[in-house]
Design a protein around this motif. Structure first.
Motif, PDB file in Angstrom:
ATOM      1  N   GLY A  39       0.928  -1.108   0.071  1.00  0.00           N
ATOM      2  CA  GLY A  39       0.192  -0.117  -0.202  1.00  0.00           C
ATOM      3  C   GLY A  39       0.909   1.317   0.083  1.00  0.00           C
ATOM      4  O   GLY A  39       0.562   2.204  -0.685  1.00  0.00           O
TER       5      GLY A  39
ATOM      6  N   LYS B 196       0.943   3.978  -3.038  1.00  0.00           N
ATOM      7  CA  LYS B 196       0.573   5.455  -2.852  1.00  0.00           C
ATOM      8  C   LYS B 196       1.625   6.210  -3.196  1.00  0.00           C
ATOM      9  O   LYS B 196       1.233   7.454  -3.455  1.00  0.00           O
TER      10      LYS B 196
ATOM     11  N   ASN C 231       1.007   8.933  -6.324  1.00  0.00           N
ATOM     12  CA  ASN C 231       0.939  10.448  -5.846  1.00  0.00           C
ATOM     13  C   ASN C 231       0.829  11.565  -6.955  1.00  0.00           C
ATOM     14  O   ASN C 231       1.959  11.467  -7.912  1.00  0.00           O
TER      15      ASN C 231
ATOM     16  N   LEU D 178      -5.970   7.978  -6.565  1.00  0.00           N
ATOM     17  CA  LEU D 178      -6.689   7.679  -5.241  1.00  0.00           C
ATOM     18  C   LEU D 178      -7.396   8.547  -4.708  1.00  0.00           C
ATOM     19  O   LEU D 178      -8.119   8.481  -3.582  1.00  0.00           O
TER      20      LEU D 178
ATOM     21  N   LEU E 179      -7.681   0.200  -5.721  1.00  0.00           N
ATOM     22  CA  LEU E 179      -7.284  -0.934  -4.612  1.00  0.00           C
ATOM     23  C   LEU E 179      -7.438  -2.080  -5.211  1.00  0.00           C
ATOM     24  O   LEU E 179      -6.838  -3.149  -5.038  1.00  0.00           O
TER      25      LEU E 179
ATOM     26  N   THR F 113      -4.190  -2.291   3.085  1.00  0.00           N
ATOM     27  CA  THR F 113      -3.883  -1.326   1.904  1.00  0.00           C
ATOM     28  C   THR F 113      -4.876  -0.361   1.918  1.00  0.00           C
ATOM     29  O   THR F 113      -4.452   0.722   1.729  1.00  0.00           O
TER      30      THR F 113
ATOM     31  N   THR G 265      -3.371   3.698   1.926  1.00  0.00           N
ATOM     32  CA  THR G 265      -3.606   4.345   0.891  1.00  0.00           C
ATOM     33  C   THR G 265      -4.098   5.441   0.834  1.00  0.00           C
ATOM     34  O   THR G 265      -4.302   6.478   0.540  1.00  0.00           O
ATOM     35  N   THR G 266      -5.644   4.976   1.142  1.00  0.00           N
ATOM     36  CA  THR G 266      -6.729   5.985   1.215  1.00  0.00           C
ATOM     37  C   THR G 266      -7.518   6.585   2.644  1.00  0.00           C
ATOM     38  O   THR G 266      -8.167   7.240   2.834  1.00  0.00           O
TER      39      THR G 266
END
Length: 302
Positions: free
Chosen positions: A126, A130, A134, A156, A166, A237, A241-242
Motif C-alpha cells: 500500500g 501510494k 501520488n 486515489l 485498490l 492496503t 493508501t486512502t
C-alpha cells in the motif's frame, strides 16, 4: 488400595495431550477468548471514553450496521472488492498457471520471480503504490497528471475510481498466490487422462474445457475460498493508501470496525461490525465447501 496403572497407549495419549496443551491454551487465549469477548461487547453500548456508563442495548448495534449509511457503504464496498478481486485473480492466476505448467528451468525461474509480490506485506504494498500514484511526486501519478489522465489529485483521490485502483493493487499483490495454488492443481492432474484426450483428437481448447477445468474444480474452489476470506477482511492496503476515503468510497467493514474501535473508542459497535463480517465469511466458506463436495461427488460418480 489398588495402584493406578496405565497402558502404553493411554500413556502415549496423555503425553500427546500434554504436548498439545500449550498450543491449545495459546489458541484459546489469542483467538477464542477475544472472539467471545467481542461477541459479548456487541450487545452493549460500551465506549472506552465513558466506561462507567455502559448499558445493555441488545441487537441495537447490529441494527445500526444496516441502518447507518456509512456502514452500508462499507458492506457494499467489501462485497464489491471481494467479488472483483477474487474473479480477476482467478482469471489471471489460471492464465499464469497454464503458462508455467510445463516443467522447465525457465518456468521455474519465472515462477520464483512471479512470486516476489507475495513476499511483501500488504502495508508495504500500500505504501509503495501510494507513493507511485501520488500526483505531485509519484513516478506514475505525476506523468498521468501531466498527460491529463485522471483527476488532478491522483487516482486515489477520485471516489469513482479509488476502489478499483485498490482492486488492481490487490490483484498485482495476490494473483501469484492464486497462480501457485492452481499450478499445484494442474501438476496433480493424471497425465494418462490428458494423453487419452490428446489421442482422441481433442484440441487444446477442448482439452481445457472438457478435461482440465472439470478436474481442476477442487483446486479452483480451494483458491477461491482462501482468497475470498482474505479479501473480505481487507484492511491494510485501504488503511495506508486512502484511509477509507475519499468520502468513504474505499471504506471496508474491517476498516470501519477499526475506526469505530480505535479512533472513536466505540467498542460495542465495532464488535458488532466485526461479528457480522465474520458471519459473512463463514457463510461464504460454507457455500464454497458445499460446492467442492458436490463437484467431488460428481467426479467420483463419473
Amino acid at each position: 488400595m489398588p495402584s493406578l496403572t496405565l497402558t502404553h497407549e493411554q500413556g502415549q495419549r496423555i503425553f500427546l495431550l500434554l504436548m498439545a496443551l500449550p498450543g491449545l491454551l495459546y489458541v484459546i487465549a489469542i483467538g477464542v477468548w477475544p472472539l467471545l469477548q467481542g461477541f459479548w461487547y456487541s450487545f452493549w453500548d460500551y465506549n472506552l471514553i465513558r466506561p462507567n456508563r455502559t448499558s445493555f442495548v441488545g441487537l441495537d448495534n447490529y441494527i445500526k450496521v444496516f441502518s447507518d449509511r456509512t456502514a452500508r457503504a462499507a458492506v457494499f464496498n467489501t462485497f464489491q472488492f471481494t467479488f472483483a478481486t477474487v474473479s480477476l485473480q482467478l482469471i489471471i492466476g489460471f492464465a499464469l498457471a497454464l503458462l508455467l505448467w510445463r516443467d522447465s528451468r525457465f518456468n521455474r525461474i519465472m515462477l520464483a520471480l512471479v512470486l516476489i509480490p507475495v513476499t511483501m506485506t500488504p502495508i508495504l504494498v500500500g505504501l509503495v503504490f501510494k507513493a507511485l500514484l501520488n500526483a505531485d511526486f509519484g513516478v506514475v501519478g505525476y506523468f498521468l497528471r501531466a498527460a491529463g489522465i485522471g483527476p488532478e489529485g491522483g487516482l486515489l483521490s477520485d471516489g469513482s475510481v479509488a476502489l478499483w485502483v485498490l482492486i488492481a493493487i490487490d490483484c498485482w499483490h495476490w494473483s501469484p498466490m492464486m497462480a501457485l495454488i492452481l499450478l499445484a492443481g494442474l501438476k496433480s492432474l493424471p497425465p494418462d487422462v490428458l494423453e487419452a484426450a490428446r489421442t482422441d483428437g481433442a484440441n487444446a481448447w477442448q482439452r481445457l474445457r472438457l478435461v482440465i477445468l472439470p478436474l481442476m474444480l477442487p483446486s479452483v474452489f480451494l483458491a477461491v475460498i482462501l482468497r475470498g476470506m482474505d479479501a473480505f477482511r481487507v484492511f491494510d492496503t485501504p488503511f495506508v493508501t486512502t484511509g477509507g476515503g475519499p468520502a468513504n468510497a474505499t471504506n471496508t467493514m474491517m476498516l470501519l470496525a477499526v475506526k469505530e474501535g480505535l479512533q472513536f473508542f466505540n467498542v460495542g459497535y465495532a464488535s458488532a461490525i466485526a461479528n457480522i463480517a465474520t458471519v459473512y465469511m463463514a457463510i461464504m466458506a460454507a457455500i464454497l465447501v458445499l460446492f467442492i463436495r458436490r463437484a467431488d461427488v460428481r467426479a467420483n460418480v463419473k
